[in-house]
Write a protein that holds these residues in place. Structure first.
Motif, PDB file in Angstrom:
ATOM      1  N   ASP A   4       0.335  -0.834  -0.162  1.00 49.55           N
ATOM      2  CA  ASP A   4       0.330  -0.066   0.017  1.00 49.55           C
ATOM      3  C   ASP A   4       1.300   1.482  -0.287  1.00 49.55           C
ATOM      4  OD1 ASP A   4      -2.234  -1.201   0.291  1.00 49.55           O
ATOM      5  OD2 ASP A   4      -2.532  -1.692   2.456  1.00 49.55           O
ATOM      6  N   ALA A   5       2.151   0.868   1.187  1.00 43.20           N
ATOM      7  CA  ALA A   5       2.458   2.653   0.859  1.00 43.20           C
ATOM      8  C   ALA A   5       3.960   2.016   1.527  1.00 43.20           C
ATOM      9  CB  ALA A   5       2.143   3.189   1.550  1.00 43.20           C
ATOM     10  N   LEU A   6       4.844   3.504   1.342  1.00 45.18           N
ATOM     11  CA  LEU A   6       6.361   3.494   1.782  1.00 45.18           C
ATOM     12  C   LEU A   6       5.300   4.284   3.724  1.00 45.18           C
ATOM     13  CD1 LEU A   6       8.969   2.779   2.309  1.00 45.18           C
ATOM     14  CD2 LEU A   6       9.381   5.324   0.687  1.00 45.18           C
ATOM     15  N   VAL A   7       6.266   3.763   4.636  1.00 43.06           N
ATOM     16  CA  VAL A   7       5.597   4.428   5.930  1.00 43.06           C
ATOM     17  C   VAL A   7       6.334   5.228   6.236  1.00 43.06           C
ATOM     18  CG1 VAL A   7       4.611   4.030   8.012  1.00 43.06           C
ATOM     19  CG2 VAL A   7       3.245   3.008   5.542  1.00 43.06           C
ATOM     20  N   LEU A   8       7.100   6.131   5.981  1.00 43.46           N
ATOM     21  CA  LEU A   8       8.529   6.809   6.654  1.00 43.46           C
ATOM     22  C   LEU A   8       7.478   7.115   8.819  1.00 43.46           C
ATOM     23  CD1 LEU A   8       8.969   8.605   4.238  1.00 43.46           C
ATOM     24  CD2 LEU A   8      10.034   6.544   4.843  1.00 43.46           C
ATOM     25  N   ASP A   9       8.529   6.781   9.356  1.00 40.84           N
ATOM     26  CA  ASP A   9       8.563   7.158  10.529  1.00 40.84           C
ATOM     27  C   ASP A   9       9.754   7.853  11.199  1.00 40.84           C
ATOM     28  OD1 ASP A   9       7.253   8.072  13.332  1.00 40.84           O
ATOM     29  OD2 ASP A   9       7.721   5.520  13.670  1.00 40.84           O
ATOM     30  N   ALA A  10       9.483   9.749  10.971  1.00 37.73           N
ATOM     31  CA  ALA A  10      10.270  10.520  11.600  1.00 37.73           C
ATOM     32  C   ALA A  10      10.075  11.236  12.001  1.00 37.73           C
ATOM     33  CB  ALA A  10      11.188  10.638  10.480  1.00 37.73           C
ATOM     34  N   ALA A  11      10.540  12.731  12.976  1.00 34.79           N
ATOM     35  CA  ALA A  11       9.995  13.622  13.465  1.00 34.79           C
ATOM     36  C   ALA A  11      10.654  14.363  12.587  1.00 34.79           C
ATOM     37  CB  ALA A  11      10.911  13.556  15.233  1.00 34.79           C
ATOM     38  N   SER A  12      10.932  15.854  12.247  1.00 34.70           N
ATOM     39  CA  SER A  12      10.705  16.859  11.987  1.00 34.70           C
ATOM     40  C   SER A  12      11.590  17.613  12.779  1.00 34.70           C
ATOM     41  CB  SER A  12      10.452  17.544  10.424  1.00 34.70           C
ATOM     42  OG  SER A  12       9.160  18.042  11.154  1.00 34.70           O
ATOM     43  N   SER A  13      11.599  17.992  12.990  1.00 43.78           N
ATOM     44  CA  SER A  13      11.924  19.311  14.140  1.00 43.78           C
ATOM     45  C   SER A  13      13.415  19.845  14.375  1.00 43.78           C
ATOM     46  CB  SER A  13      12.079  18.478  15.889  1.00 43.78           C
ATOM     47  OG  SER A  13      13.024  17.947  16.882  1.00 43.78           O
ATOM     48  N   ALA A  14      14.895  18.434  13.573  1.00 42.48           N
ATOM     49  CA  ALA A  14      15.672  19.266  13.331  1.00 42.48           C
ATOM     50  C   ALA A  14      15.523  19.885  12.413  1.00 42.48           C
ATOM     51  CB  ALA A  14      16.498  18.106  13.263  1.00 42.48           C
ATOM     52  N   ALA A  15      14.785  20.402  11.312  1.00 41.21           N
ATOM     53  CA  ALA A  15      15.122  20.045   9.833  1.00 41.21           C
ATOM     54  C   ALA A  15      15.115  21.846   9.977  1.00 41.21           C
ATOM     55  CB  ALA A  15      14.054  19.636   9.285  1.00 41.21           C
ATOM     56  N   PRO A  16      15.261  22.663   9.319  1.00 38.75           N
ATOM     57  CA  PRO A  16      15.150  24.286   9.255  1.00 38.75           C
ATOM     58  C   PRO A  16      13.702  24.159   8.310  1.00 38.75           C
ATOM     59  CG  PRO A  16      16.330  23.740   7.002  1.00 38.75           C
ATOM     60  CD  PRO A  16      16.126  22.444   8.227  1.00 38.75           C
ATOM     61  N   ASP A  17      12.960  26.039   8.614  1.00 35.92           N
ATOM     62  CA  ASP A  17      11.246  25.979   8.636  1.00 35.92           C
ATOM     63  C   ASP A  17      11.660  26.210   6.675  1.00 35.92           C
ATOM     64  OD1 ASP A  17       9.210  27.353   8.394  1.00 35.92           O
ATOM     65  OD2 ASP A  17       9.945  28.931   7.698  1.00 35.92           O
ATOM     66  N   GLY A  18      10.094  24.832   6.235  1.00 33.66           N
ATOM     67  CA  GLY A  18      10.169  24.468   4.768  1.00 33.66           C
ATOM     68  C   GLY A  18      10.001  23.041   5.408  1.00 33.66           C
ATOM     69  N   PRO A  19       9.802  22.634   3.616  1.00 28.53           N
ATOM     70  CA  PRO A  19       9.247  21.292   3.491  1.00 28.53           C
ATOM     71  C   PRO A  19      10.848  20.180   4.183  1.00 28.53           C
ATOM     72  CG  PRO A  19       9.007  22.389   1.404  1.00 28.53           C
ATOM     73  CD  PRO A  19      10.131  23.046   2.312  1.00 28.53           C
ATOM     74  N   VAL A  20      10.606  19.270   4.631  1.00 31.91           N
ATOM     75  CA  VAL A  20      11.469  18.687   4.577  1.00 31.91           C
ATOM     76  C   VAL A  20      12.001  17.544   3.733  1.00 31.91           C
ATOM     77  CG1 VAL A  20      11.036  18.340   7.095  1.00 31.91           C
ATOM     78  CG2 VAL A  20       9.780  16.558   5.485  1.00 31.91           C
ATOM     79  N   VAL A  21      13.026  16.606   3.681  1.00 32.88           N
ATOM     80  CA  VAL A  21      13.810  15.659   3.014  1.00 32.88           C
ATOM     81  C   VAL A  21      14.005  14.204   2.719  1.00 32.88           C
ATOM     82  CG1 VAL A  21      14.900  15.676   0.764  1.00 32.88           C
ATOM     83  CG2 VAL A  21      14.314  17.531   1.079  1.00 32.88           C
ATOM     84  N   PHE A  22      13.755  14.046   2.199  1.00 33.82           N
ATOM     85  CA  PHE A  22      13.426  12.012   2.296  1.00 33.82           C
ATOM     86  C   PHE A  22      14.465  11.568   1.338  1.00 33.82           C
ATOM     87  CE2 PHE A  22       9.713  12.410   5.351  1.00 33.82           C
ATOM     88  CZ  PHE A  22       9.801  12.031   5.922  1.00 33.82           C
ATOM     89  N   LYS A  23      15.746  11.597   1.987  1.00 39.51           N
ATOM     90  CA  LYS A  23      16.689  10.542   0.683  1.00 39.51           C
ATOM     91  C   LYS A  23      16.554   9.592   0.331  1.00 39.51           C
ATOM     92  CE  LYS A  23      21.498  10.928  -0.654  1.00 39.51           C
ATOM     93  NZ  LYS A  23      22.933  10.934  -0.109  1.00 39.51           N
ATOM     94  N   VAL A  24      15.964   8.813  -0.542  1.00 40.20           N
ATOM     95  CA  VAL A  24      16.457   7.321  -1.071  1.00 40.20           C
ATOM     96  C   VAL A  24      16.684   6.832  -2.000  1.00 40.20           C
ATOM     97  CG1 VAL A  24      14.230   5.339  -1.087  1.00 40.20           C
ATOM     98  CG2 VAL A  24      13.488   7.295  -0.503  1.00 40.20           C
ATOM     99  N   SER A  25      18.021   6.287  -1.523  1.00 36.53           N
ATOM    100  CA  SER A  25      18.705   5.442  -1.588  1.00 36.53           C
ATOM    101  C   SER A  25      18.433   4.461  -2.592  1.00 36.53           C
ATOM    102  CB  SER A  25      20.621   5.365  -1.206  1.00 36.53           C
ATOM    103  OG  SER A  25      20.555   6.257  -0.545  1.00 36.53           O
ATOM    104  N   LEU A  26      18.454   3.548  -3.983  1.00 38.00           N
ATOM    105  CA  LEU A  26      18.142   3.067  -4.471  1.00 38.00           C
ATOM    106  C   LEU A  26      19.155   2.072  -4.981  1.00 38.00           C
ATOM    107  CD1 LEU A  26      15.345   4.673  -6.774  1.00 38.00           C
ATOM    108  CD2 LEU A  26      15.143   3.478  -4.864  1.00 38.00           C
ATOM    109  N   ARG A  27      19.639   0.517  -4.899  1.00 42.11           N
ATOM    110  CA  ARG A  27      20.013  -0.874  -5.400  1.00 42.11           C
ATOM    111  C   ARG A  27      20.082  -0.248  -6.630  1.00 42.11           C
ATOM    112  NH1 ARG A  27      18.500  -3.171  -0.913  1.00 42.11           N
ATOM    113  NH2 ARG A  27      19.560  -2.984   0.692  1.00 42.11           N
TER     114      ARG A  27
END
Length: 549
Positions: free
Chosen positions: A526-549
């Motif tokens: 159904d989905a890629l489920v991401l569990d991450a707090a974003s409090s450390a990020a600067p103001d604005g969107p957050v970026v998840f870097k997905v490294s692929l094989r």
């Protein structure tokens, strides 16, 4: 066409103009010959251009949409609206300067001194904020050339600040390693200034003509003695029917619906001025604030300017085009000849060709009330727009408002500094990336209907933590999932579930840029489920870097 935030206007009635029309005014090229090269002044020839790779990599430019209309600090289109007695800017002008029969826009230019303008400091700031190219306003609809113009006596070296504004910006941009662009808006001065031919209908100055028909003979003993106001106002013609209605110009922007038609001398002069600009500064980017090309379909001036711009670039770069030319409200075939510019908005789909959004933190020309009322776009809003644009194969050109004196106010500076902080952490998800198979997912992906040049900015659903945009590295080994609103709990990216069939590689690892905390993730059908707090990020969107094989 720039519409200030505080000026109430109807929805623009502008439509694209076909390429198969025959212009009636063929400009004279004897004074400014078109450079030889692979391009000719036809739409068919221009369609052979290819957008250079550097522009696709650059993603972000900053624009100084700055000139004498910033001096009153009353917002965009001041030089037109000040002549209307019942407009906000017209009332302000009469209260703070004088009646336009006594103090016209030429006199506003005389007040403009740009005394705090420091292009080196400003461009260095913009580079730190991530700008890869910089745009300078070369002229606006107010028709003042902001360089030592060969063909326009009303220029910023001779009047106003007595400085070569474009030259200063060009030196600063190139010293900072940025590509340099100029924007040209003066093609519409012919009809745009027509309110200057009018007069108040009521009050003590009823019937007293404004200064729009003054000539050089009227200048004896004045500060502008020796100059002809008609070289600025261009009102040597009878005005269009209904010219006194400020909003009438929107339905006439394509030179139709009864607007007065530019004559040979006007078209020739616009062509010569713009050729002088191109030859003098050799810009990497050229923006025309016109439907398709300037003066189209009245004249072939725009086609000839485009051919010269492309040929000049190719001649400097071993025969390969290395420059970018922008147009608005383009047909599909015109989008292969120019780069499509969308004003204050974005298309709702991934685009097959590179394009650009132009927008502003506030009003196109400085408006003090937006600063005082704290109604600028926030850093977060700008960055959300930016991520959406890049995910759709676009670039962002962001106008950063400058006061008339050339300085930034503290609110604008805070937005630029916020962009810089975000870029320091997340720039790899933006620069030198390419769109993914789909641009994004979430409740706000439907966007909003575009009108004319764009104008759908902020009209769609508000972004939520379920709105994501995607970019990828050019080699396809890294996928960037940009959460437009930082999550406060786990989020599910349905496009990356195994059943969606969009991701054809397995995931090696996931991290949040700017955070040392590992991202916990699970991939299900159904989905890629991401569990991450974003409090450390600067103001604005957050970026998840997905490294692929």
């Amino acid at each position: 066409m720039k519409i200030g935030l505080a000026v109430a206007v109807p929805a623009p009635a502008i439509a694209s103009i076909p390429s198969d029309l025959a212009p009636s005014v063929l400009v004279d090229t004897s004074r400014e010959p078109i450079a030889a090269g692979p391009f000719t002044a036809t739409w068919e020839s221009l369609r052979t251009q290819e957008v250079p790779e550097w522009f696709r990599n650059a993603k972000f430019g900053i624009w100084a949409h700055w000139g004498p209309q910033c001096e009153p600090e009353q917002g965009d289109w001041y030089a037109r609206n000040m002549y209307a007695e019942d407009s906000r800017q017209g009332r302000w002008h009469r209260e703070h300067y004088a009646h336009p029969s006594q103090f016209g826009f030429k006199d506003v230019i005389h007040r403009w001194k740009a005394e705090r303008w420091d292009p080196d400091k400003l461009v260095a700031l913009y580079k730190r904020a991530g700008a890869q190219y910089f745009f300078a306003l070369a002229n606006h609809h107010d028709n003042l050339d902001l360089w030592d113009s060969k063909y326009q006596p009303w220029n910023s070296v001779r009047v106003g600040p007595r400085k070569d504004i474009v030259a200063g910006w060009a030196r600063a941009a190139r010293a900072n390693g940025l590509r340099f662009g100029v924007s040209v808006h003066a093609a519409h001065a012919w009809s745009w200034y027509e309110p200057a031919q009018g007069a108040d209908r009521e009050g003590p100055f009823a019937g007293v003509p404004f200064d729009g028909k003054l000539t050089a003979a009227d200048g004896a003993g004045t500060w502008w003695e020796g100059l002809d106001p008609q070289d600025l106002y261009e009102q040597r013609h009878a005005p269009s029917p209904g010219f006194e209605k400020l909003d009438s110009i929107h339905a006439r922007w394509d030179w139709a619906n009864g607007v007065s038609q530019p004559d040979q001398a006007y078209c020739d002069r616009f062509f010569d001025r713009t050729m002088d600009l191109i030859n003098r500064f050799q810009p990497d980017l050229l923006y025309f604030d016109d439907t398709a090309l300037p003066l189209w379909p009245v004249s072939d001036a725009g086609l000839k300017l485009a051919a010269h711009f492309y040929n000049s670039s190719a001649a400097r770069n071993g025969g390969k085009l290395d420059a970018v030319l922008f147009g608005k409200v383009l047909t599909n075939d015109q989008k292969t000849a120019l780069v499509w510019d969308v004003e204050r908005g974005a298309p709702n789909d991934l685009q097959p060709l590179p394009w650009q959004t132009c927008t502003c933190i506030g009003s196109w020309h400085y408006q003090r009330s937006l600063y005082e009322n704290k109604t600028y776009k926030s850093t977060s809003t700008v960055l959300q727009m930016f991520a959406d644009i890049v995910s759709k194969n676009g670039n962002l050109l962001l106008s950063v408002p400058l006061r008339g004196d050339g300085s930034l106010d503290d609110e604008t500076l805070a937005v630029v500094e916020g962009i810089a902080a975000w870029m320091e952490v997340n720039r790899e998800a933006i620069f030198e990336t390419r769109p993914w198979r789909i641009f994004g997912e979430g409740p706000a992906t439907a966007g909003a209907e575009m009108r004319a040049q764009g104008f759908n900015e902020g009209k769609g659903k508000p972004y939520t933590a379920d709105d994501f945009r995607f970019t990828q590295s050019k080699d396809g080994r890294t996928l960037y999932v940009i959460g437009l609103v930082p999550p406060t709990s786990s989020v599910a990216v349905t496009s990356l579930g195994t059943a969606a069939g969009q991701l054809d590689r397995s995931i090696a690892s996931i991290e949040m840029l700017g955070s040392a905390t590992p991202v916990q993730w699970t991939r299900t059908p159904d989905a890629l489920v991401l569990d991450a707090a974003s409090s450390a990020a600067p103001d604005g969107p957050v970026v998840f870097k997905v490294s692929l094989r």
